[in-house]
Structure formats: structure tokens, C-alpha cells
Scaffold this active site. Structure first.
Site, PDB file in Angstrom:
ATOM      1  CB  CYS A  42       5.892 -18.037  14.329  1.00  0.00           C
ATOM      2  SG  CYS A  42       4.641 -18.161  13.037  1.00  0.00           S
ATOM      3  CB  CYS A  47       2.197 -16.087  13.160  1.00  0.00           C
ATOM      4  SG  CYS A  47       3.932 -15.692  13.235  1.00  0.00           S
ATOM      5  CE  LYS A  50      -1.085 -12.367  14.125  1.00  0.00           C
ATOM      6  NZ  LYS A  50      -0.004 -11.636  13.421  1.00  0.00           N
ATOM      7  CE1 TYR A 177       3.210  -8.196  13.899  1.00  0.00           C
ATOM      8  CE2 TYR A 177       4.811  -6.450  13.646  1.00  0.00           C
ATOM      9  CZ  TYR A 177       4.519  -7.756  13.920  1.00  0.00           C
ATOM     10  OH  TYR A 177       5.526  -8.642  14.215  1.00  0.00           O
ATOM     11  CD  GLU A 181      -1.484  -8.480  13.662  1.00  0.00           C
ATOM     12  OE1 GLU A 181      -1.205  -8.681  12.470  1.00  0.00           O
ATOM     13  OE2 GLU A 181      -0.867  -9.017  14.610  1.00  0.00           O
ATOM     14  CG  HIS A 434     -17.183  -8.288 -12.585  1.00  0.00           C
ATOM     15  ND1 HIS A 434     -17.082  -7.142 -11.833  1.00  0.00           N
ATOM     16  CD2 HIS A 434     -18.503  -8.443 -12.861  1.00  0.00           C
ATOM     17  CE1 HIS A 434     -18.272  -6.609 -11.676  1.00  0.00           C
ATOM     18  NE2 HIS A 434     -19.153  -7.395 -12.294  1.00  0.00           N
ATOM     19  CD  GLU A 439     -14.132  -6.310 -10.597  1.00  0.00           C
ATOM     20  OE1 GLU A 439     -14.239  -6.006 -11.806  1.00  0.00           O
ATOM     21  OE2 GLU A 439     -15.024  -6.892  -9.950  1.00  0.00           O
TER      22      GLU A 439
END
Length: 451
Positions: A42, A47, A50, A177, A181, A434, A439
Site C-alpha cells: 500500500c 495505494c 497510485k 481495478y 486505474e 443542494h 443529493e
């Protein structure tokens, strides 16, 4: 019987370091061995670097967007050398933090490879042997490249952070992924990027509708995504790599990166010799409490191939300490884990996909796709997706899937609600914030599909 340590951890990644630290804070005498860099996949080659590359790649469109908002900003060229130097300085800093965590908590560290000599003995690379009442294996995973003519020419995600120069053209093979990615990253950094995937759609196992929105967005951004396509052969040619695909077509690339899978990093650790069982792909087999067939030996993280995510490895390490050293048997919870895929567009997801939920029970699907305000004003075409999968019987939200800028940030909070068992009506009762993209999750009124 007396031991040198109460706990010996093999592996200095996120899971191993967390277990070592938490155990040491309980007064346990702990040692840890790491043959490479502290921080593991990681921090050093996953992670963290990356995500920093994701950030870097996303700036490529910001000058154009800023102009659409009235700013007189001219786009410049990406400086790989400047970025890479700062990237590796940051990784060095983080590794120092990991080393400091161990030292400050009284964990003795050994910067060398370790293997199991018996159920209570660890043998270090220099021949030294250390005994421990408990041994925790947390050696993670490692990228693999299938064997075929020319496969030795490929690089993996391990090497992508260390390129001397950015290639003009890059082929990424894989549809998971990691592959997806990096296709977005390299495309955003100005590299002519092609992605081969042998299946009909990338990100297998994730929600089908979300996969489609991501693939469409990647193609719109400039990635040459070629589905139902694989490599049969590669050969070096004048400093480049000539690739032959499964359709008989030939392509020339500067680099080819494979991201077709990772294997548990458990070979040559002496596991089989002492009776530790290994399963599919070489994963260390453990029970619900991360214990192997040898009672004194435990394993956490990617080496067990359960849920291969850094926060999961950390949770497994903490559950191990609760179980073994605090007298509180704790099984790590692998249900309803929110996660983000840092593709471009980004995805956040928690719970069941529409397809998996429909196999389980009758469902309602609430979904909307639209152009978000900020990007639409700037003239960008990419759409976002907000989706809830709801049980007809219980009204619980079984799955939440978001494809949008900042989807990872959104899903962390949505994941709390889903984990708590929120119903569709709970979402409906929540007042919308909003104007925001998220939302839409609380304003979806009519199901688009039912089963």
C-alpha cells in the site's frame, strides 16, 4: 517453555505493522522482520503512490476547465522527473514513519527475510533463529505475469513508479481495478494508452451498470479500450515492443504493463514443512480468527486472499491481537465493506451489485445518470451514476454504487448507512444537500427496474 518473543511478525506492511504495534502496546514482547521496505504494497508500491499519480493525472484537464470558468490559464507539459522525485521522497518519509512506529513501541525490527523453521521458530536470512509463542505471517501479495512468448518484456505495477521516463505509448493488459486505474492515470499524464482485456467488460464482479459508465468515460477521456482481446506474443523491436493480439493484429508500444492478477506472497516461507495449509493460488488457509492449521501460526492480509484491501488487513491484524493477547476472540468482519476504485471516472461501492442482489431476492433498482454541474459547465461529456439496490421485502439498501468525481469520499459516508441497515425510506427521509451530486441518493423516488 520460554521464548525469545511473545509474537514474531513476518512482514512489515499495513497489517503486520498494525498488529505488532497494538500487541506491543499491550505489553507483549514483539519482533518483526521485513525483507524489503516498510509500509508494504500500500505505502510503497500500491495505494499511496497510485493515488498521488491519480492526483497528478487529473490536473491535465484543469487548465482547460479553468478557462471555461473565466481563468486565463495556459496548459503546460507534465514533468515526470520533478513529480517522481517528490513522489519517492514522500514514500521515504512514510516508510520512516512506519519504522518509527515500531521503534517507539518497543518492537525489535530485522531488515531481512524470515521463514518458519518450526511452529515456534523463525529463521532469518543470516541464519539467526528466534523463537516466539505466536507467529503472524503478513507478507502480502505480489503481481504476476502469465508465461507466454516474450512475457519477460512486461512490467507490472511494481515497476510503473520507477520508470526513468514516461513512455510515449503504453499497453496495459487486464481489466481489474489496478489495470483500469493505471489506464486512466497514464492517459491523464499524456501517455497514449491502450488497454486490453480478455473479457466483454472491465471490472468484472462490480455492478454491471457502473462498469458500463466507467468504461464509457474512460474511452471518452482517450483510453483505447479493446475488449475481448489478449496478447499471444511479444518481441523486442528497436527499443519498442511488438505485440500480437488474439485477433492476429500487431501493435507497437514503448512499454507493456501486466495487471492480470496478484498471488499471495507465501512461497519459500517453510509453511508446508510445518503443516500450514495453502489453498487456491497459494493463499494461506486460516479460520475465522486468522489461525492456520498450526495453532501457533496466524496470517492476515493479502497473503490469505480473503478481501485484499489495506483497511481489511489492518482490521484483521487488530482482530488477531484482540483474540490472542486480549482474551477477546474477535473475527474480522468482511461484510459490507465500502471501497473505491480510482478509475477516471472514479467509483465508490458498498454492498451487492444489482446482478448479485437479483440472484438473492426480489429487488428494486433506483438509478440516475447525469452530467454534474461543475463538469457540464466546462463542457465535459462524462456522466456520473448514483444507484441504490433495494430489497423489496425488507426495504434495506443492499447496495450503493456511485460513479463520479469524489466517489470514494462519498461512499465512505454512504457505507455507514448501508452497514447500519438503512432502508430506502431512511434515505428518503434525509434532506438533500443542494446543489451536490450526492443529493441524488436521497431524491430517487421511482425504481427504474424491479425483479
Amino acid at each position: 517453555m520460554s521464548f525469545d518473543y511473545d509474537l514474531f511478525v513476518i512482514g512489515g506492511g499495513s497489517g503486520g505493522v498494525r498488529a505488532a504495534r497494538v500487541a506491543a502496546q499491550e505489553g507483549v514482547k514483539v519482533a518483526l522482520a521485513e525483507e524489503d521496505r516498510y509500509g508494504g504494497t500500500c505505502v510503497i508500491r500500491g495505494c499511496v503512490p497510485k493515488k498521488l499519480m491519480v492526483f497528478a493525472s487529473e490536473y491535465s484537464g484543469m487548465a482547460e476547465d479553468a478557462q471555461a470558468y473565466g481563468w486565463d490559464i495556459q496548459p503546460g507539459a507534465f514533468n515526470w522527473d520533478a513529480f517522481k522525485g517528490k513522489l519517492h521522497a514522500e514514500l521515504d518519509r512514510l516508510e520512516g514513519i512506519y519504522r518509527g512506529i515500531l521503534k517507539n513501541n518497543g518492537v525489535e525490527s530485522f531488515d531481512q527475510r524470515a521463514r518458519l523453521a518450526d511452529a515456534h521458530t523463525v529463521e532469518l536470512a543470516d541464519g539467526t533463529r528466534k523463537t516466539a509463542k505466536h507467529i503472524l505471517v503478513a507478507t502480502g501479495g505480489w503481481p504476476t505475469v502469465p508465461e507466454f512468448p516474450g512475457s519477460e518484456l512486461a512490467i507490472t505495477s511494481n515497476e510503473i513508479f520507477h520508470l526513468d521516463t514516461l513512455p510515449e505509448s503504453l499497453l496495459i493488459v487486464g481489466g481489474g481495478y489496478i489495470a483500469s486505474e493505471f489506464a486512466g492515470i497514464m492517459n491523464g499524464l499524456g501517455v497514449k494508452t491502450t488497454q486490453f482485456y480478455r473479457g466483454p467488460q472491465i471490472l468484472r464482479g462490480f455492478d454491471e451498470e457502473a462498469r458500463g459508465v466507467i468504461a464509457e468515460g474512460m474511452v471518452e477521456a482517450g483510453v483505447d479500450l479493446q475488449l475481448n482481446t489478449n496478447i499471444t506474443e511479444m518481441r523486442a523491436e528497436g527499443g519498442k515492443i511488438r505485440v500480437t493480439d488474439t485477433h492476429g493484429n500487431e501493435h507497437l508500444f514503448d512499454k507493456v504493463m501486466y495487471a492480470t492478477g496478484r498471488a499471495p506472497n507465501a512461497d519459500n516461507l517453510g509453511l508446508e514443512d510445518i503443516g500450514v495449509e495453502r489453498g487456491k493460488g497459494g493463499a494461506i488457509m486460516v479460520d475465522a480468527y486468522s489461525q492456520t492449521a498450526v495453532p501457533s501460526v496466524f496470517a492476515v492480509g493479502d497473503v490469505t486472499d480473503r478481501v485484499n484491501l489495506t483497511p481489511v488487513a489492518i482490521r484483521e491484524g487488530m482482530a488477531f491481537v484482540e483474540t490472542v493477547f486480549k482474551g477477546n476472540p474477535t473475527s474480522p468482519d468482511h461484510e459490507l465493506i465500502p471501497t473505491a476504485i480510482f478509475t477516471q471516472p472514479e467509483m465508490g461501492t458498498v454492498g451487492l451489485s444489482e446482478e448479485d442482489a437479483a440472484k438473492q431476492e426480489a429487488i428494486e433498482v433506483y438509478s440516475t445518470s447525469f452530467k454534474p454541474m461543475q463538469q457540464a459547465f466546462a463542457g465535459r461529456a462524462q456522466k456520473v451514476l448514483m444507484k441504490l439496490v433495494v430489497s423489496k421485502a425488507t426495504r434495506k439498501v443492499l447496495g450503493c454504487h456511485i460513479v463520479a468525481p469524489g466517489a470514494g469520499e462519498m461512499i465512505q459516508l454512504a457505507g455507514i448507512a448501508v452497514k447500519m441497515g438503512a432502508t430506502k425510506e431512511d434515505f428518503d427521509r434525509t434532506v438533500a444537500v443542494h446543489p451536490t451530486m450526492s443529493e441524488e441518493l436521497v431524491t430517487l423516488k421511482t425504481p427504474v427496474r424491479t425483479t
